[in-house]
Design a protein around this motif. Structure first.
Motif, PDB file in Angstrom:
ATOM      1  N   VAL A  95     -10.882  10.899  13.287  1.00 15.23           N
ATOM      2  CA  VAL A  95     -10.329   9.271  12.715  1.00 15.23           C
ATOM      3  C   VAL A  95      -8.905   9.366  12.949  1.00 15.23           C
ATOM      4  N   PHE A  96      -8.172   8.254  13.305  1.00 15.80           N
ATOM      5  CA  PHE A  96      -6.800   8.074  13.014  1.00 15.80           C
ATOM      6  C   PHE A  96      -6.275   6.705  12.999  1.00 15.80           C
ATOM      7  N   LYS A  97      -5.131   6.556  12.262  1.00  9.60           N
ATOM      8  CA  LYS A  97      -4.584   5.211  12.223  1.00  9.60           C
ATOM      9  C   LYS A  97      -3.282   5.196  12.416  1.00  9.60           C
ATOM     10  N   LEU A  98      -2.576   4.340  13.158  1.00 14.20           N
ATOM     11  CA  LEU A  98      -1.011   4.143  13.289  1.00 14.20           C
ATOM     12  C   LEU A  98      -0.438   3.292  12.301  1.00 14.20           C
ATOM     13  N   GLY A 104      14.894   3.436   5.004  1.00 12.77           N
ATOM     14  CA  GLY A 104      16.085   3.310   4.068  1.00 12.77           C
ATOM     15  C   GLY A 104      16.845   4.445   4.125  1.00 12.77           C
ATOM     16  N   PRO A 105      17.948   4.594   3.178  1.00 12.42           N
ATOM     17  CA  PRO A 105      18.674   5.680   3.160  1.00 12.42           C
ATOM     18  C   PRO A 105      17.808   6.719   2.348  1.00 12.42           C
ATOM     19  N   GLY A 106      17.524   7.581   3.224  1.00 12.20           N
ATOM     20  CA  GLY A 106      16.729   8.927   2.889  1.00 12.20           C
ATOM     21  C   GLY A 106      15.242   8.610   2.441  1.00 12.20           C
ATOM     22  N   PHE A 107      14.705   7.599   2.968  1.00 14.52           N
ATOM     23  CA  PHE A 107      13.006   7.278   2.518  1.00 14.52           C
ATOM     24  C   PHE A 107      12.844   6.165   3.876  1.00 14.52           C
ATOM     25  N   ILE A 108      11.463   6.264   3.793  1.00 15.47           N
ATOM     26  CA  ILE A 108      10.721   5.212   4.595  1.00 15.47           C
ATOM     27  C   ILE A 108       9.668   4.547   3.717  1.00 15.47           C
ATOM     28  N   SER A 109       9.874   3.181   3.714  1.00 12.70           N
ATOM     29  CA  SER A 109       9.077   2.331   3.366  1.00 12.70           C
ATOM     30  C   SER A 109       7.770   2.050   4.021  1.00 12.70           C
ATOM     31  N   TRP A 110       6.577   2.591   3.803  1.00 15.50           N
ATOM     32  CA  TRP A 110       5.552   2.361   4.732  1.00 15.50           C
ATOM     33  C   TRP A 110       4.836   0.984   4.440  1.00 15.50           C
ATOM     34  N   ARG A 111       4.806   0.166   5.412  1.00 16.24           N
ATOM     35  CA  ARG A 111       4.110  -1.139   5.181  1.00 16.24           C
ATOM     36  C   ARG A 111       2.671  -1.464   5.753  1.00 16.24           C
ATOM     37  N   ASP A 112       2.588  -1.311   7.199  1.00 13.79           N
ATOM     38  CA  ASP A 112       1.487  -1.961   7.883  1.00 13.79           C
ATOM     39  C   ASP A 112       0.771  -0.719   8.423  1.00 13.79           C
ATOM     40  N   CYS A 113      -0.827  -0.632   8.564  1.00 13.86           N
ATOM     41  CA  CYS A 113      -1.423   0.315   9.389  1.00 13.86           C
ATOM     42  C   CYS A 113      -2.232  -0.439  10.159  1.00 13.86           C
ATOM     43  N   ASN A 114      -2.375  -0.206  11.447  1.00 10.18           N
ATOM     44  CA  ASN A 114      -3.582  -0.591  12.314  1.00 10.18           C
ATOM     45  C   ASN A 114      -5.114  -0.121  11.970  1.00 10.18           C
ATOM     46  N   PRO A 115      -5.912  -0.763  12.295  1.00 14.79           N
ATOM     47  CA  PRO A 115      -7.107  -0.354  11.874  1.00 14.79           C
ATOM     48  C   PRO A 115      -7.418   1.086  12.408  1.00 14.79           C
ATOM     49  N   PRO A 116      -8.130   1.787  11.609  1.00 17.27           N
ATOM     50  CA  PRO A 116      -8.484   3.188  12.114  1.00 17.27           C
ATOM     51  C   PRO A 116      -9.300   3.100  13.393  1.00 17.27           C
ATOM     52  N   ILE A 117      -9.035   4.305  14.180  1.00 15.66           N
ATOM     53  CA  ILE A 117      -9.922   4.428  15.321  1.00 15.66           C
ATOM     54  C   ILE A 117     -10.895   5.571  15.389  1.00 15.66           C
TER      55      ILE A 117
END
Length: 121
Positions: A95-98, A104-117
């Motif tokens: 299973v995987f999800k995108l 941001g400066p030195g970080f990534i703020s993760w927001r949304d994911c597609n449904p798992p496949i």
């Protein structure tokens, strides 16, 4: 430790409905024209690509394998404007999800994911 991994796997599989998948790969998911995640037909390689380096978005793919001894959720993060791959050696990707986020400066703020496949055998 095993219970933590099992709980993480349960969250990956149950937080959103699993998208239907074809019985044979490769399996592909998209975030518009900005990103793509692909699991190879043999279910051993996963690739995530950031296809637009100027949009300010970043992308990762979370995946799990069928290895019951190591039920870890793995993550591959695409370099900005490029692709990154990972592979399994003793198990298959099941299973995987995108997911998308903002850099941001030195970080990534993760927001949304597609449904798992799911990648059925």
């Amino acid at each position: 430790m095993f219970l933590q991994h099992a709980a993480a796997l349960a969250i990956l599989l149950t937080t959103t409905p699993v998208a239907p998948a074809s019985m044979s790969g490769p399996w592909v998911d998209h975030y518009g024209n900005a990103a793509k995640a692909t699991v190879s037909a043999d279910r051993r390689t996963i690739t995530v690509c950031d296809q637009n380096p100027t949009d300010g978005l970043r992308f990762k793919v979370d995946y799990a394998t069928d290895n019951p001894v190591d039920p870890t959720i793995y993550t591959v993060t695409a370099p900005e404007g490029d692709c990154k791959s990972d592979r399994t050696y003793i198990s298959w990707i099941m299973v995987f999800k995108l997911c998308s986020g903002y850099a941001g400066p030195g970080f990534i703020s993760w927001r949304d994911c597609n449904p798992p496949i799911r990648t059925p055998r």
